[in-house]
Scaffold this active site. Structure first.
Site, PDB file in Angstrom:
ATOM      1  CG  ASP A  61       1.504  -3.360   4.965  1.00 15.20           C
ATOM      2  OD1 ASP A  61       2.411  -2.630   5.857  1.00 15.20           O
ATOM      3  OD2 ASP A  61      -0.106  -3.284   5.032  1.00 15.20           O
ATOM      4  CD  GLU A  67      -2.436  -1.672   5.401  1.00  7.51           C
ATOM      5  OE1 GLU A  67      -3.666  -2.810   5.547  1.00  7.51           O
ATOM      6  OE2 GLU A  67      -2.900  -0.410   5.828  1.00  7.51           O
ATOM      7  CB  THR A 107     -15.554  24.656  33.487  1.00 12.33           C
ATOM      8  OG1 THR A 107     -16.067  26.328  32.682  1.00 12.33           O
ATOM      9  CG2 THR A 107     -14.441  25.162  34.144  1.00 12.33           C
ATOM     10  CG  ASP A 161      -3.115   3.912   2.501  1.00 15.98           C
ATOM     11  OD1 ASP A 161      -2.449   2.782   2.295  1.00 15.98           O
ATOM     12  OD2 ASP A 161      -3.662   3.916   3.354  1.00 15.98           O
ATOM     13  CG  HIS A 219      -0.468  -0.241   3.057  1.00 16.27           C
ATOM     14  ND1 HIS A 219      -0.373   1.019   3.234  1.00 16.27           N
ATOM     15  CD2 HIS A 219       0.210  -1.167   3.560  1.00 16.27           C
ATOM     16  CE1 HIS A 219       0.316   0.603   4.197  1.00 16.27           C
ATOM     17  NE2 HIS A 219       0.336  -0.222   4.103  1.00 16.27           N
ATOM     18  CG  ASP A 274       2.860   0.015   8.150  1.00 15.59           C
ATOM     19  OD1 ASP A 274       2.563  -0.312   6.766  1.00 15.59           O
ATOM     20  OD2 ASP A 274       1.346   0.569   8.693  1.00 15.59           O
ATOM     21  CB  SER A 294      -5.818  -6.176  10.709  1.00 14.68           C
ATOM     22  OG  SER A 294      -5.502  -6.897  12.075  1.00 14.68           O
TER      23      SER A 294
HETATM   24  N1  BES Z   1       1.126  -2.913   8.249  1.00 12.80           N
HETATM   25  C1  BES Z   1       0.147  -2.693   8.564  1.00 12.80           C
HETATM   26  C2  BES Z   1       0.082  -4.027   9.160  1.00 12.80           C
HETATM   27  C3  BES Z   1       0.779  -4.743  10.396  1.00 12.80           C
HETATM   28  C4  BES Z   1      -0.311  -4.066  11.993  1.00 12.80           C
HETATM   29  C5  BES Z   1       1.549  -5.448  10.433  1.00 12.80           C
HETATM   30  C6  BES Z   1       0.629  -4.566  12.282  1.00 12.80           C
HETATM   31  C7  BES Z   1       1.919  -6.041  11.449  1.00 12.80           C
HETATM   32  C8  BES Z   1       1.840  -5.638  12.540  1.00 12.80           C
HETATM   33  C9  BES Z   1      -1.388  -2.115   8.021  1.00 12.80           C
HETATM   34  O1  BES Z   1      -0.244  -0.989   6.938  1.00 12.80           O
HETATM   35  C10 BES Z   1      -1.788  -1.830   9.112  1.00 12.80           C
HETATM   36  O2  BES Z   1      -1.407  -0.915  10.089  1.00 12.80           O
HETATM   37  N2  BES Z   1      -3.245  -2.098   9.087  1.00 12.80           N
HETATM   38  C11 BES Z   1      -4.086  -2.237   9.504  1.00 12.80           C
HETATM   39  C12 BES Z   1      -5.349  -2.934   9.398  1.00 12.80           C
HETATM   40  C13 BES Z   1      -7.010  -2.178   9.724  1.00 12.80           C
HETATM   41  C14 BES Z   1      -7.007  -1.096   9.662  1.00 12.80           C
HETATM   42  C15 BES Z   1      -7.493  -2.960   9.190  1.00 12.80           C
HETATM   43  C16 BES Z   1      -4.377  -2.513  11.332  1.00 12.80           C
HETATM   44  O3  BES Z   1      -3.545  -3.467  11.233  1.00 12.80           O
HETATM   45  O4  BES Z   1      -4.516  -1.477  11.753  1.00 12.80           O
HETATM   46 ZN    ZN Z   2       1.018  -1.392   6.427  1.00 14.27          ZN
END
Ligand code: BES
Ligand code: ZN
Length: 474
Positions: free
Chosen positions: A194, A165, A329, A99, A97, A131, A416
């Site tokens: 990723d 993503e 407040t 982004d 990805h 990332d 994820s």
């Molecule tokens: N590169 C990450 C996925 C990832 C996170 C792999 C931590 C290994 C460890 C990816 O860019 C990401 O952050 N994905 C999101 C997906 C979510 C929005 C469904 C995530 O895991 O928060």
């Molecule tokens: Zn990622």
């Protein structure tokens, strides 16, 4: 593997070119979750497409239509690329990805997040460095180094690079389903770079990710924000209600308090439990990447199981809350609490959502508040687990041994990547996660970085993998 040495040498020689490529990519703030940055996400997609074209690849920019819920915005294009069209070669589909997560210097970055800054330890700081811009560019670097080394590219490379993503991969599932028998039809296996090594020394191959069900609870009542001196004690306060609800989800040791969730988790077998002790990981590694010693568990096995094998629930934030410095407040009139559950086998999306919604409704009823509460599902993606006894993994393990001189750890990820499952289901092909970055890269956090070593050796790894997978799939 006779061809690898000249390729490796070329990668070393092209270091500065590759770093410059990453510098240009990091300079484009392609933040998919901020509406006003959408033009930058699109710009990044075009930049990437141009890079692929300049290397002699074919590219299509696929429009994905409007963003659901944000109809004034077009989704960024998905980049479908292809390098090589030789029917005698295997075809490998790679996904990444372009982004990134939001970043502002004022969040606490030591340097400007969109200026790649390299320190004397070779750490390359910048949003998206690890990332996922570094790994995506790793595939392009591999093409360039093959060309300049005069080494035949061992496979046809099919590329799928998306720009949403970090924001739930909107529109991508439909595209993959549509292209499974068209653009992706030749793909023999899938490889995604990723994720990250578990520590800083040893590479890993990853055969699973957790799913992510993301929810929000909106509480509103008063017609506008109120003065707490004038109205405090006279009105039900949305924030007071919301905090009660948010407080009912998880205890301080991470135990999920929503009834029925634990029953959905597949029991851990003895065979599975035996997978954790051999993994090269220490509590010290964990503390280093946490930046402190706040781990819940005392042993590496327990820590790893809770990352890879069990669900977790995290509270992310409250929209509408007064969070800036100072002592206003105010009684906020409307607040939206956000939280998500990382899911594992056999937690299906809908049964989890049903339990969460029931829980929220029960907790709400207990409050007896006259405010209004609305439960929302923001986005959900299911977990994925792959068969690591497949030539795709054998090839990657050989590539790791060749480049790093060690056997990789076999891991599952706590994070994820929803598209892994989509590729597995729609293409029916084996999917492999082959990470480039390390555990200290701080993806999503301040001072995200990628080490020069990981970028350069990682580029060698991706190229070597293509050679080995071509051999293993014969
Ligand atoms: N590169 C990450 C996925 C990832 C996170 C792999 C931590 C290994 C460890 C990816 O860019 C990401 O952050 N994905 C999101 C997906 C979510 C929005 C469904 C995530 O895991 O928060
Ligand atoms: Zn990622």
């Amino acid at each position: 593997m006779p061809h690898l040495d000249p390729y490796f040498k070329q990668v070393d020689g092209l270091q500065e070119t590759f770093i410059q490529r990453l510098r240009e990519a990091v300079a484009i703030p392609s933040i998919s979750s901020e509406d006003e940055r959408r033009p930058d996400v699109v710009k990044m997609g075009h930049w990437l497409a141009d890079q692929i074209k300049a290397l002699g690849g074919e590219v299509e920019l696929r429009e994905l239509g409007k963003q659901p819920g944000h109809e004034h915005l077009n989704l960024p294009p998905c980049i479908l690329g292809r390098y090589g069209n030789d029917p005698n070669k295997k075809s490998i589909l790679v996904y990444g990805h372009y982004d990134v997560q939001p970043a502002q210097k004022s969040d606490g970055w030591a340097t400007d997040p969109f200026t790649l800054t390299i320190d004397d330890k070779g750490r390359m700081f910048g949003r998206g460095s690890t990332d996922d811009k570094g790994p995506v560019l790793g595939w392009l670097n591999a093409i360039e180094a093959h060309q300049k080394a005069g080494v035949d590219f061992p496979v046809n490379l099919i590329m799928c690079f998306e720009g949403m993503e970090e924001n739930g991969s909107e529109g991508l599932d439909e595209l993959i389903a549509e292209e499974a028998k068209k653009f992706f039809k030749d793909a023999d296996v899938v490889c995604i770079s990723d994720n990250y090594w578990l520590g800083t020394e040893k590479p890993c191959l990853t055969y699973g990710v957790r799913g992510c069900n993301y929810y929000s609870v909106e509480v509103s009542g008063p017609g506008q924000d109120l003065h707490s001196g004038v109205y405090g004690g006279m009105t039900h306060e949305p924030m007071t209600d919301l905090i009660r609800i948010m407080n009912s989800f998880v205890d301080p040791d991470g135990k999920i308090l929503i009834k029925g969730i634990d029953d959905l988790v597949a029991p851990l077998t003895e065979q599975e439990a035996a997978l954790y002790p051999p993994i090269a990981f220490t509590m010290q590694d964990l503390h280093q990447s946490l930046g402190s010693e706040v781990s819940i568990h005392d042993t590496k096995e327990e820590a790893l199981k809770h990352k890879m094998r069990y669900p977790s629930l995290s509270l992310h934030g409250i929209e509408g809350a007064f969070y800036t410095p100072g002592a206003k407040t105010v009684i906020p009139a409307k607040v939206i609490g956000k939280f998500s559950i990382r899911t594992v086998p056999n937690m299906e999306i809908d049964p989890v959502t049903k339990l969460v919604e029931e829980h929220v409704n029960q907790e709400w009823a207990k409050l007896g508040s006259k405010n209004k509460m609305k439960f929302n599902v923001v986005h959900c993606g299911k977990w994925w687990v792959e068969d690591p006894n497949h030539p795709n993994y054998t090839a990657a393990a050989k590539a790791v041994e060749r480049v790093f001189g060690v056997k990789p750890d076999m891991t599952r990820e706590g994070g994820s990547i929803p598209v892994t499952l989509t590729f597995q289901e729609q293409l029916g092909k084996n999917v492999l996660l082959l990470p480039m970055g390390s555990s200290t890269d701080a993806a999503h956090s301040i001072n995200e970085k990628l080490d020069k070593m990981n970028y350069i050796e990682g580029t060698k790894l991706l190229g070597a993998y293509l050679h080995y997978v071509a051999g293993e799939l014969k």
